[in-house]
Scaffold this motif. Structure first.
Motif, short mmCIF file in Angstrom:
data_model
loop_
_atom_site.label_atom_id
_atom_site.label_comp_id
_atom_site.label_asym_id
_atom_site.label_seq_id
_atom_site.Cartn_x
_atom_site.Cartn_y
_atom_site.Cartn_z
N LYS A 21 -10.28 24.97 -40.45
CA LYS A 21 -10.95 24.14 -41.10
C LYS A 21 -11.19 22.71 -40.78
CE LYS A 21 -11.90 22.76 -45.65
NZ LYS A 21 -12.04 21.57 -45.95
N LEU A 22 -10.08 22.03 -40.46
CA LEU A 22 -9.85 20.53 -40.40
C LEU A 22 -9.85 20.27 -38.64
CD1 LEU A 22 -6.60 19.61 -41.68
CD2 LEU A 22 -9.04 18.75 -42.29
N PHE A 23 -9.71 21.26 -37.40
CA PHE A 23 -10.16 21.53 -36.33
C PHE A 23 -11.33 21.14 -36.02
CE2 PHE A 23 -5.53 22.73 -35.19
CZ PHE A 23 -5.31 22.14 -35.43
N LYS A 26 -12.84 18.04 -37.48
CA LYS A 26 -12.70 16.52 -37.24
C LYS A 26 -12.56 16.60 -35.94
CE LYS A 26 -10.96 15.02 -41.62
NZ LYS A 26 -9.92 14.97 -42.13
N GLY A 27 -12.12 18.37 -35.22
CA GLY A 27 -11.36 17.80 -33.84
C GLY A 27 -10.27 17.78 -33.56
N HIS A 30 -8.11 13.47 -34.23
CA HIS A 30 -8.05 12.83 -35.69
C HIS A 30 -7.31 13.64 -36.95
CE1 HIS A 30 -11.07 10.32 -33.55
NE2 HIS A 30 -11.73 11.32 -32.95
N VAL A 31 -6.53 14.82 -36.49
CA VAL A 31 -6.16 15.78 -37.82
C VAL A 31 -4.17 15.46 -37.28
CG1 VAL A 31 -5.53 18.36 -38.30
CG2 VAL A 31 -7.81 17.74 -37.72
N SER A 32 -3.62 15.37 -38.09
CA SER A 32 -2.47 15.15 -37.76
C SER A 32 -1.58 16.18 -38.92
CB SER A 32 -1.99 13.63 -39.46
OG SER A 32 -1.96 13.41 -40.37
N ILE A 33 -0.60 16.28 -38.38
CA ILE A 33 0.17 17.30 -39.44
C ILE A 33 0.35 17.06 -40.53
CG2 ILE A 33 2.74 18.04 -39.87
CD1 ILE A 33 1.91 19.58 -37.16
N LYS A 34 0.38 16.23 -41.21
CA LYS A 34 -0.01 15.71 -43.06
C LYS A 34 -1.50 16.50 -43.45
CE LYS A 34 0.50 11.88 -45.92
NZ LYS A 34 0.42 10.35 -46.17
N ASP A 35 -1.97 16.15 -42.06
CA ASP A 35 -3.09 16.82 -42.99
C ASP A 35 -3.67 18.07 -43.29
OD1 ASP A 35 -4.96 13.96 -43.19
OD2 ASP A 35 -4.66 14.44 -41.04
N ILE A 36 -2.78 18.85 -42.25
CA ILE A 36 -3.23 20.08 -42.75
C ILE A 36 -1.81 21.05 -43.32
CG2 ILE A 36 -2.08 22.40 -41.19
CD1 ILE A 36 -3.08 20.83 -38.72
N GLY A 106 -17.18 17.79 -34.66
CA GLY A 106 -15.45 17.24 -33.84
C GLY A 106 -15.09 17.97 -33.63
N ALA A 107 -15.25 19.38 -33.30
CA ALA A 107 -14.29 19.72 -32.19
C ALA A 107 -14.75 19.75 -30.56
CB ALA A 107 -14.12 20.89 -32.67
N VAL A 108 -16.63 19.58 -30.57
CA VAL A 108 -17.09 19.84 -29.31
C VAL A 108 -16.65 18.70 -28.93
CG1 VAL A 108 -19.31 19.63 -28.26
CG2 VAL A 108 -19.23 20.97 -30.08
N GLU A 109 -16.57 17.81 -29.42
CA GLU A 109 -16.15 16.28 -28.14
C GLU A 109 -14.82 16.35 -28.48
OE1 GLU A 109 -17.43 13.75 -31.87
OE2 GLU A 109 -19.78 14.23 -31.15
#
Length: 163
Positions: A21-23, A26-27, A30-36, A106-109
């Motif tokens: 979901k996050l990837f 945001k790609g 821009h996603v951290s372990i903390k976010d996940i 987010g992912a495409v870039e």
């Protein structure tokens, strides 16, 4: 499975679901372990214990998506339709699965995500391609004298030309 194994698998599934979901949103960068960890309701420590790193999470995300692709493709290969239709539909299934992770802004870039995803899906794709080629030979759609290596090289060249 015992209760511990069930809980562990549930946590891993929650992490993968949250990461996908996050990837997509945001790609990778821009996603951290903390976010996940926050999105999945699992501690960062557990995430590291299960996957080792954020790259390990991407590898498992790629594996989950590709296993879905393989399952759908194998079901399609069993159908009584012409080989060229099977091939076309399998390629469409693969493209749809890639789009699930890489088809959002987010992912495409995010070239890091695309690269990690590709690295971790290519082996699985090659197994599916080999199976398709063998089926094509068996059904007479691909001449039996053409080697698997020649066909794989041809596919590699075609893929390079399209990129």
């Amino acid at each position: 499975m015992n209760k511990f194994e069930i809980r562990t698998q549930q946590k891993k599934d929650a992490i993968i679901h949250a990461a996908l979901k996050l990837f997509k949103e945001k790609g990778f960068v821009h996603v951290s372990i903390k976010d996940i960890a926050e999105e999945s309701g699992v501690s960062s420590v557990s995430l590291y214990n299960y996957f080792g790193s954020k790259e390990g999470v991407v590898k498992e995300c790629a594996n989950v998506l590709m296993q879905n692709t393989i399952h759908m493709a194998k079901e399609l290969l069993k159908q009584n339709i012409e080989f060229k239709d099977k091939l076309s539909q399998v390629l469409e299934i693969c493209a749809d699965q890639d789009y699930q992770l890489l088809g959002t802004p987010g992912a495409v870039e995010d070239q890091v995500l695309a690269s990690l995803y590709s690295e971790n899906t290519n082996k699985i794709r090659m197994e599916l391609i080999r199976e398709l080629i063998e089926l094509g030979k068996k059904e007479g759609a691909i001449h039996s004298s053409v080697s698997l290596e020649t066909l794989l090289e041809l596919l590699s060249v075609v893929g390079t030309l399209q990129a």
